[in-house]
Motif scaffolding. Sequence first.
Motif, short mmCIF file in Angstrom:
data_model
loop_
_atom_site.label_atom_id
_atom_site.label_comp_id
_atom_site.label_asym_id
_atom_site.label_seq_id
_atom_site.Cartn_x
_atom_site.Cartn_y
_atom_site.Cartn_z
N LYS A 68 96.72 111.56 40.95
CA LYS A 68 97.55 110.48 41.46
C LYS A 68 98.86 111.11 41.92
O LYS A 68 99.46 111.88 41.18
CB LYS A 68 97.81 109.42 40.39
CG LYS A 68 98.63 108.25 40.91
CD LYS A 68 98.65 107.11 39.93
CE LYS A 68 99.35 105.91 40.54
NZ LYS A 68 99.25 104.74 39.66
N VAL A 69 99.29 110.77 43.14
CA VAL A 69 100.48 111.39 43.73
C VAL A 69 101.56 110.33 43.97
O VAL A 69 101.28 109.29 44.58
CB VAL A 69 100.14 112.07 45.08
CG1 VAL A 69 101.38 112.68 45.70
CG2 VAL A 69 99.06 113.13 44.88
N ARG A 123 109.27 107.15 38.68
CA ARG A 123 108.02 106.37 38.75
C ARG A 123 106.87 107.11 38.09
O ARG A 123 106.05 106.50 37.39
CB ARG A 123 107.68 106.06 40.21
CG ARG A 123 108.68 105.18 40.93
CD ARG A 123 108.59 103.77 40.45
NE ARG A 123 107.21 103.34 40.59
CZ ARG A 123 106.83 102.15 40.92
NH1 ARG A 123 107.72 101.23 41.14
NH2 ARG A 123 105.56 101.83 41.01
N MET A 124 106.80 108.43 38.28
CA MET A 124 105.74 109.23 37.67
C MET A 124 105.87 109.20 36.15
O MET A 124 104.89 108.98 35.43
CB MET A 124 105.81 110.67 38.17
CG MET A 124 104.77 111.58 37.54
SD MET A 124 105.14 113.32 37.77
CE MET A 124 106.61 113.48 36.77
N LEU A 125 107.09 109.41 35.64
CA LEU A 125 107.31 109.39 34.19
C LEU A 125 107.03 108.01 33.61
O LEU A 125 106.44 107.88 32.53
CB LEU A 125 108.75 109.83 33.87
CG LEU A 125 109.07 111.29 34.15
CD1 LEU A 125 110.57 111.54 34.03
CD2 LEU A 125 108.30 112.22 33.23
N ASP A 126 107.43 106.96 34.33
CA ASP A 126 107.19 105.60 33.86
C ASP A 126 105.69 105.31 33.81
O ASP A 126 105.20 104.65 32.91
CB ASP A 126 107.92 104.60 34.74
CG ASP A 126 107.98 103.23 34.10
OD1 ASP A 126 108.35 103.14 32.91
OD2 ASP A 126 107.67 102.24 34.80
N GLU A 171 118.14 107.76 33.41
CA GLU A 171 116.96 106.90 33.31
C GLU A 171 115.70 107.74 33.12
O GLU A 171 114.83 107.39 32.32
CB GLU A 171 116.81 106.03 34.57
CG GLU A 171 117.90 105.01 34.74
CD GLU A 171 119.16 105.56 35.41
OE1 GLU A 171 119.12 106.71 35.94
OE2 GLU A 171 120.19 104.87 35.38
N GLU A 172 115.61 108.84 33.83
CA GLU A 172 114.45 109.74 33.67
C GLU A 172 114.43 110.33 32.27
O GLU A 172 113.38 110.40 31.64
CB GLU A 172 114.48 110.85 34.72
CG GLU A 172 114.20 110.36 36.13
CD GLU A 172 114.52 111.39 37.20
OE1 GLU A 172 113.97 111.22 38.30
OE2 GLU A 172 115.29 112.32 36.95
N ASP A 173 115.60 110.75 31.78
CA ASP A 173 115.67 111.31 30.42
C ASP A 173 115.25 110.30 29.37
O ASP A 173 114.60 110.65 28.38
CB ASP A 173 117.08 111.84 30.12
CG ASP A 173 117.33 113.21 30.73
OD1 ASP A 173 116.35 113.94 31.00
OD2 ASP A 173 118.52 113.55 30.93
N ALA A 174 115.60 109.03 29.57
CA ALA A 174 115.23 107.99 28.60
C ALA A 174 113.72 107.81 28.54
O ALA A 174 113.15 107.66 27.45
CB ALA A 174 115.91 106.67 28.97
N VAL A 175 113.05 107.85 29.69
CA VAL A 175 111.58 107.74 29.70
C VAL A 175 110.96 109.03 29.17
O VAL A 175 110.00 108.99 28.39
CB VAL A 175 111.07 107.42 31.13
CG1 VAL A 175 109.55 107.38 31.16
CG2 VAL A 175 111.64 106.10 31.61
#
Length: 157
Positions: A28-29, A42-45, A69-73
């Motif tokens: 999935k890309v 979006r990928m991390l979520d 936000e990325e660090d939180a996920v």
Amino acid sequence: MNPARPTPEQLLHQVEEEERAQKRGRLKVFLGYSARVGKSFRMLDEGRRRAQRGQDVVVGAIQPRRSAEEDAVLAQLEVIPMRAREGALQMDVPAILRRRPEFCLIDGLAYHNPPGSEFAERWQEAEHLLACGISVVVSLNLQFIAERRPAVAAILG
């Protein structure tokens, strides 16, 4: 009951693992024109949501510069530490293969690995994981696809 004899649940788990090892993973890309458009988040979520549903997810590669936000996920996910080679970080493919997750998240598919690496490009590492039955979720900037560079340059200026 014989304690050395596996339970039906253990046998089912063993058969599922053997089947998974024999089939190719899925790709999935998350694609965007350039950096900072939200692909990594979006990928991390996506990985976080899969993990919450009980799927086995690890992060195999992550960009060094991230948003809060990325660090939180990312804090909610298992990260396979990247390894240093000639001053650069690269995915630890052997560690990922030993861990055998269902899904591996790879941020920045277009990266080049240091000279002398088993795989020259990160996309080749992803291809190897797929061939080994591990599904891969990646982020990719369209500007790094050689055939699309002129179009992206025209759009972005």
